[in-house]
Design an enzyme around this catalytic site. Structure first.
Site, PDB file in Angstrom:
ATOM      1  N   PHE A  60      30.046 -13.308  62.860  1.00 51.15           N
ATOM      2  CA  PHE A  60      31.481 -13.410  63.096  1.00 51.15           C
ATOM      3  C   PHE A  60      31.756 -12.961  64.515  1.00 51.15           C
ATOM      4  O   PHE A  60      30.960 -12.241  65.121  1.00 51.15           O
ATOM      5  CB  PHE A  60      32.237 -12.515  62.102  1.00 51.15           C
ATOM      6  CG  PHE A  60      33.266 -13.244  61.295  1.00 51.15           C
ATOM      7  CD1 PHE A  60      32.893 -14.051  60.249  1.00 51.15           C
ATOM      8  CD2 PHE A  60      34.619 -13.112  61.580  1.00 51.15           C
ATOM      9  CE1 PHE A  60      33.843 -14.728  59.504  1.00 51.15           C
ATOM     10  CE2 PHE A  60      35.574 -13.779  60.835  1.00 51.15           C
ATOM     11  CZ  PHE A  60      35.190 -14.585  59.796  1.00 51.15           C
ATOM     12  N   GLN A 116      47.855 -10.792  67.737  1.00 50.96           N
ATOM     13  CA  GLN A 116      46.680 -11.643  67.928  1.00 50.96           C
ATOM     14  C   GLN A 116      46.990 -13.127  67.719  1.00 50.96           C
ATOM     15  O   GLN A 116      47.593 -13.500  66.718  1.00 50.96           O
ATOM     16  CB  GLN A 116      45.595 -11.228  66.944  1.00 50.96           C
ATOM     17  CG  GLN A 116      44.341 -12.083  67.030  1.00 50.96           C
ATOM     18  CD  GLN A 116      43.191 -11.451  66.271  1.00 50.96           C
ATOM     19  OE1 GLN A 116      43.091 -11.589  65.059  1.00 50.96           O
ATOM     20  NE2 GLN A 116      42.348 -10.742  66.983  1.00 50.96           N
ATOM     21  N   HIS A 170      44.930 -16.271  66.946  1.00 52.60           N
ATOM     22  CA  HIS A 170      43.601 -16.703  66.505  1.00 52.60           C
ATOM     23  C   HIS A 170      43.278 -18.013  67.224  1.00 52.60           C
ATOM     24  O   HIS A 170      44.115 -18.908  67.267  1.00 52.60           O
ATOM     25  CB  HIS A 170      43.605 -16.909  64.993  1.00 52.60           C
ATOM     26  CG  HIS A 170      42.242 -17.056  64.394  1.00 52.60           C
ATOM     27  ND1 HIS A 170      41.440 -18.152  64.642  1.00 52.60           N
ATOM     28  CD2 HIS A 170      41.538 -16.257  63.571  1.00 52.60           C
ATOM     29  CE1 HIS A 170      40.305 -17.999  63.987  1.00 52.60           C
ATOM     30  NE2 HIS A 170      40.334 -16.863  63.326  1.00 52.60           N
ATOM     31  N   LEU A 196      44.892 -21.694  59.473  1.00 54.17           N
ATOM     32  CA  LEU A 196      43.707 -21.010  59.976  1.00 54.17           C
ATOM     33  C   LEU A 196      42.413 -21.775  59.674  1.00 54.17           C
ATOM     34  O   LEU A 196      42.205 -22.242  58.557  1.00 54.17           O
ATOM     35  CB  LEU A 196      43.639 -19.627  59.327  1.00 54.17           C
ATOM     36  CG  LEU A 196      42.499 -18.732  59.753  1.00 54.17           C
ATOM     37  CD1 LEU A 196      42.646 -18.339  61.214  1.00 54.17           C
ATOM     38  CD2 LEU A 196      42.465 -17.484  58.888  1.00 54.17           C
ATOM     39  N   GLU A 226      36.806 -18.111  61.587  1.00 59.04           N
ATOM     40  CA  GLU A 226      35.753 -17.850  62.549  1.00 59.04           C
ATOM     41  C   GLU A 226      34.376 -18.036  61.906  1.00 59.04           C
ATOM     42  O   GLU A 226      33.379 -18.220  62.596  1.00 59.04           O
ATOM     43  CB  GLU A 226      35.912 -16.380  62.961  1.00 59.04           C
ATOM     44  CG  GLU A 226      35.648 -16.060  64.371  1.00 59.04           C
ATOM     45  CD  GLU A 226      36.174 -14.661  64.676  1.00 59.04           C
ATOM     46  OE1 GLU A 226      37.392 -14.448  64.632  1.00 59.04           O
ATOM     47  OE2 GLU A 226      35.345 -13.789  64.936  1.00 59.04           O
ATOM     48  N   ARG A 277      38.465 -12.776  69.680  1.00 59.30           N
ATOM     49  CA  ARG A 277      39.493 -13.816  69.540  1.00 59.30           C
ATOM     50  C   ARG A 277      40.383 -13.939  70.768  1.00 59.30           C
ATOM     51  O   ARG A 277      40.746 -15.043  71.166  1.00 59.30           O
ATOM     52  CB  ARG A 277      40.340 -13.516  68.305  1.00 59.30           C
ATOM     53  CG  ARG A 277      39.551 -13.717  67.036  1.00 59.30           C
ATOM     54  CD  ARG A 277      40.333 -13.317  65.813  1.00 59.30           C
ATOM     55  NE  ARG A 277      39.545 -13.597  64.621  1.00 59.30           N
ATOM     56  CZ  ARG A 277      39.913 -13.269  63.395  1.00 59.30           C
ATOM     57  NH1 ARG A 277      41.066 -12.646  63.197  1.00 59.30           N
ATOM     58  NH2 ARG A 277      39.154 -13.567  62.376  1.00 59.30           N
ATOM     59  N   HIS A 281      48.615 -14.965  64.570  1.00 59.59           N
ATOM     60  CA  HIS A 281      47.812 -14.644  63.397  1.00 59.59           C
ATOM     61  C   HIS A 281      47.999 -13.238  62.850  1.00 59.59           C
ATOM     62  O   HIS A 281      48.164 -13.061  61.653  1.00 59.59           O
ATOM     63  CB  HIS A 281      46.338 -14.869  63.752  1.00 59.59           C
ATOM     64  CG  HIS A 281      45.379 -14.693  62.628  1.00 59.59           C
ATOM     65  ND1 HIS A 281      45.497 -15.404  61.455  1.00 59.59           N
ATOM     66  CD2 HIS A 281      44.292 -13.891  62.481  1.00 59.59           C
ATOM     67  CE1 HIS A 281      44.501 -15.044  60.640  1.00 59.59           C
ATOM     68  NE2 HIS A 281      43.781 -14.119  61.231  1.00 59.59           N
ATOM     69  N   ARG A 318      42.128  -7.244  67.366  1.00 59.30           N
ATOM     70  CA  ARG A 318      41.349  -6.996  66.162  1.00 59.30           C
ATOM     71  C   ARG A 318      40.134  -7.906  66.101  1.00 59.30           C
ATOM     72  O   ARG A 318      40.220  -9.085  66.435  1.00 59.30           O
ATOM     73  CB  ARG A 318      42.218  -7.237  64.924  1.00 59.30           C
ATOM     74  CG  ARG A 318      41.463  -7.131  63.631  1.00 59.30           C
ATOM     75  CD  ARG A 318      42.362  -7.196  62.428  1.00 59.30           C
ATOM     76  NE  ARG A 318      42.921  -8.513  62.155  1.00 59.30           N
ATOM     77  CZ  ARG A 318      42.234  -9.554  61.683  1.00 59.30           C
ATOM     78  NH1 ARG A 318      40.926  -9.450  61.458  1.00 59.30           N
ATOM     79  NH2 ARG A 318      42.832 -10.703  61.439  1.00 59.30           N
TER      80      ARG A 318
END
Lengths: 239, 592
Positions: free
Chosen positions: B116, B236, B238, B248, B251, B282, B363, B405
């Site tokens: 990830f 954030q 994404h 979404l 990832e 991200r 996100h 994050r």
């Protein structure tokens, strides 16, 4: 393109019977979700139109409705799935078999009561190890389908047996039970099978396959119910 | 008005709320109050995995996870909290498994893990398999499992009760006010310990992965009661949302080998993050996509790029990287089935044979209600605890995410700090007394709801919301600069004035009046938008998710500190700052 959106409406505070409301929507895109059309009405035409929705991409299970006569999620069916050409009609009504509260919103409590009746939770009485319990990929695959369920009620409210008799636990509850009955780590299969072997359990399923057609997660619901029926007689599903 | 009394009341039934409920209910009379049925909560939309250094696939250590989290945060996370996050992640993942969570399995029957973004071995050397997952519905499985266990433990649920106020009495939290959506009736929940676990506010922006219901209710309620909002400028984006829809794309797609390609067919992340490329953090990737598009290298010059997970492409890059692993159609189908389903349903594109069009999507809120590591709400620069009030999950700011994050850490945050909240609240309830309710605990918010119910101006909720979302997307998005942010602030204030004076609500009824409640939610969104923009304008540096074109460098001398934004009685926002907890990892340049 142009869509005539017909919505089955009911206002419990107005003292009227349910009725069909019609909205002619222009500039509709073929890739719009039915939810987008309902939102357009609610947000820009008539704010009293009431429906449940949240994630808008088929994961939360809030917006199961009867769309052109078939149970689907309003956020997961597109205009192009329903209308060919430049004009068409889309009819949206609440799912059947549960009491309508307002417009497209039904009382979900009977549905969740059935869900809770099958012990829809993991049971293992042994002390847990310090790391994970081991489970082979083959064991895990046996109950994979049922883990996709989002409890939208599209299956249960498409089931003629449930329409005829609301005390039947219904396909969603059986799918949830299946998810634990066939989990190699779980220890309460016999209790669940006892519930499902009763009068209002799995035997009320007449293998009509409406549930399988209705499932927005493409769970083979009727097959899982058949596996539960088999398990009542001690059969295991084929890996 | 009905009054209920519980030792512990938890608002929100996502991962943090349910984990807290599970623990609190073991030692205290606990209720969960949620505007949705619990299984509708947005935790269920989390896809790719929950990070924990189990080491099932290759060597891993929680200290590596902690370092990655700190680096991912651009050094703004509090390192004491991050240590707890990374260490307890291992325990809670095993605990979730013991509660029945159906993780994917390795060949030898252990929990399967995959790569990830930003998760590395040995302090940044190479990607590591740390994301424990159940296909691409890990959040769904966490939500289901926790809800199932709450049913087993007979936790009391108030489903479809919309909490609209926090009742304070002489500066102490005494309870919350909720609308029973089905009847429109007002309920007051009196409690010794009150916890907000109400999630984020992605609906502030037009392109978002967030559900319609993510309107920042709990944070706005606390903010209006004088509790500061921490680090709100850090939101954030994404990198991989479905083009135009914002849905979404996990990832995990890149974790399984998917590659980002620009209009020239270049793997552009090689230029921005030479070591871990498509698995950089991200914020780094979202900026890279914006820059590629700005340079005219979007697909056909448009404002999106491609994410390619076709086996052919994945295998070509795996071979080029000297890796022996190969993927085929069946493997991709089994590891990211929902992603394939989204693309096939909404785009008519099959990612097995074609690349997916993607763009960054709003996100996740790194900021929120400030708490300590036991989820107790803290209200000033000295971290003074407000006894009886708790928060966890996306609505809270511990801070473990700092300025950005890492993927998978939201789910870790939910269960680690949800658990800590539950334990702490049960303990608190054993010793504390109830706070007396004031005379008319629901009077203030009821008056506001009645104003909204009768609002007969000219402006619809949706019009104001559309304008807010557009201005925030244009000016307080991936890239920011002063004049744009000021413009956003001015616009938000104008919108709020129209909200006060010219709003129109159609539904005057009591039963399921979502028209009214959406209007109330819009008020929360406007508050969150304003405090976000004001906090962002003041921070004259670039860090993590806050990237300023007029201040492109990180400035540790001046800005290695947390923002606290407090609403003053006259409506102004007061900004103050508190230090970041730095332990092992001194700030250094962030390169991937």
């Amino acid at each position: 393109m142009e869509v005539l959106l017909r919505v089955r409406r009911f206002d419990p505070e107005a003292g009227q019977k349910p009725y069909w409301a019609e909205y002619t929507l222009k500039d509709v895109h073929r890739t719009d979700r039915v939810l987008d059309l309902l939102h357009h009405v609610k947000w820009y035409i008539d704010g009293t139109l009431s429906l449940r929705r949240s994630c808008a991409h088929g994961i939360c299970g809030s917006d199961a409705m009867r769309i052109n006569g078939i149970n689907r999620l309003a956020c997961k069916v597109l205009v192009k799935d329903l209308v060919r050409g430049e004009r068409g009609k889309i009819e949206v009504a609440p799912i059947l078999g549960l009491p309508v509260i307002k417009d497209l919103i039904v009382d979900m409590e009977p549905f969740f009561d059935h869900y809770r009746s099958v012990m829809p939770y993991f049971v293992n009485h042994e002390e847990a190890p310090s790391t994970e319990r081991l489970q082979s990929q083959e064991e895990r695959a046996l109950f994979d389908e049922g883990t996709k369920c989002i409890l939208c009620a599209a299956c249960t409210t498409s089931c003629p047996s449930f329409w005829a008799n609301g005390t039947y636990v219904g396909p969603a509850a059986i799918v949830q039970a299946h998810r634990f009955i066939f989990d190699s780590r779980d220890q309460a299969a016999s209790e669940r099978l006892a519930v499902l072997s009763e009068e209002n359990g799995a035997w009320r399923c007449r293998t009509i396959f409406n549930c399988t057609s209705a499932c927005p997660r493409e769970i083979p619901v009727t097959q899982l119910i058949a596996e539960v029926k088999g398990a009542i007689y001690g059969r295991k599903p084929k890996a | 008005m009905q009054i209920h009394q519980f030792d512990v009341v938890i608002i929100g039934a996502g991962g943090a709320g349910l984990m807290a409920a599970l623990y609190a209910s073991r030692g205290a009379n606990t209720a969960v109050v949620s505007k949705l049925y619990p299984t509708r909560s947005h935790t269920g939309a989390a896809q790719g995995g929950i990070g924990a250094a189990l080491g099932n696939e290759e060597e891993d250590h929680w200290e590596w996870h902690a370092f990655d989290t700190v680096k991912g945060s651009d050094y703004l996370a509090d390192q004491d909290a991050v240590d707890i996050l990374a260490r307890e992640a291992v325990e809670v993942v095993y605990e979730l498994e013991h509660l029945g969570l159906p993780f994917d399995r390795t060949q030898d029957g252990k929990i399967a893990q995959r790569r990830f973004g930003g998760h590395t071995a040995n302090f940044g050397e190479r990607p590591v398999r740390r994301a424990c997952h159940a296909a691409d519905r890990t959040g769904h499985m966490i939500l289901q499992t926790l809800y199932q266990q709450c049913i087993k433990n007979r936790v009391r649920f108030f489903d479809e009760f919309h909490v609209v106020d926090l009742v304070m009495s002489d500066g102490r939290p005494a309870g919350v006010v909720a609308v029973e959506i089905r009847s429109g009736e007002i309920h007051v929940f009196r409690a010794k310990a009150i916890m907000f676990a109400t999630g984020g506010w992605g609906k502030v922006w037009s392109i978002t992965s967030n559900a319609h219901t993510l309107t920042g209710d709990g944070s706005a309620i606390c903010y209006r009661r004088g509790i500061p909002m921490e680090d709100m400028e850090f939101f954030q984006f994404h990198p991989t949302g479905i083009y135009r829809l914002g849905i979404l794309i996990t990832e995990g797609v890149r974790g399984e080998g998917g590659i980002l390609l620009n209009g020239l067919g270049e793997r552009f992340m090689e230029r921005y993050a030479p070591t871990i490329k498509d698995l950089a953090s991200r914020d780094v990737i979202s900026r890279a996509i914006y820059l590629e598009i700005r340079e005219g290298r979007g697909i056909n010059g448009k404002d999106y790029v491609h994410l390619d997970v076709t086996p052919e492409t994945v295998n070509r890059y795996l071979a080029a990287a000297g890796e022996t692993r190969r993927v085929d159609r069946e493997y991709i189908e089994s590891k990211v089935p929902d992603i394939l389903d989204f693309c096939r349903t909404y785009l008519g594109i099959d990612p097995i044979t074609e690349p997916m069009p993607i763009q960054p999507t709003a996100h996740y809120a790194m900021g929120g209600i400030p708490t300590n590591v036991d989820a107790e709400v803290v209200i000033d620069e000295q971290n003074t605890v407000l006894a009886g009030l708790y928060a966890a999950g996306e609505c809270a700011c511990v801070s473990v995410h700092g300025a950005n994050r890492l993927g998978t850490n939201s789910l870790v945050d939910l269960v680690v700090f949800g658990r800590r909240a539950g334990i702490k609240m049960a303990d608190f309830a054993r010793h504390a007394d109830f706070v007396e309710l004031p005379d008319d605990p629901s009077g203030e918010v009821t008056a506001e709801l009645e104003r909204l119910r009768r609002a007969d101006g000219r402006t619809r909720v949706a019009e104001l919301r559309d304008e807010m979302q557009k201005t925030m997307m244009d000016h307080v998005g991936v890239f920011r600069e002063a004049s744009g942010m000021q413009q956003a602030i001015d616009t938000i204030r104008t919108l709020r004035e129209r909200y006060r004076t010219d709003l129109r609500v159609d539904d005057r009824g009591r039963i399921f009046n979502h028209d009214l409640l959406e209007a109330w939610e819009l008020g929360c969104l406007l508050d969150m938008a304003e405090v976000t923009a004001v906090s962002a304008l003041a921070r004259t540096e670039s860090r993590g998710g806050h990237a300023r074109e007029d201040y492109p460098k990180r400035d540790d001398d001046q800005w290695l500190r947390h923002t606290l934004a407090t609403l003053k009685p006259n409506g102004d926002i007061a900004l103050s700052y508190k230090p970041v907890v730095i332990l092992k990892y001194q700030p250094k340049e962030r390169v991937y």
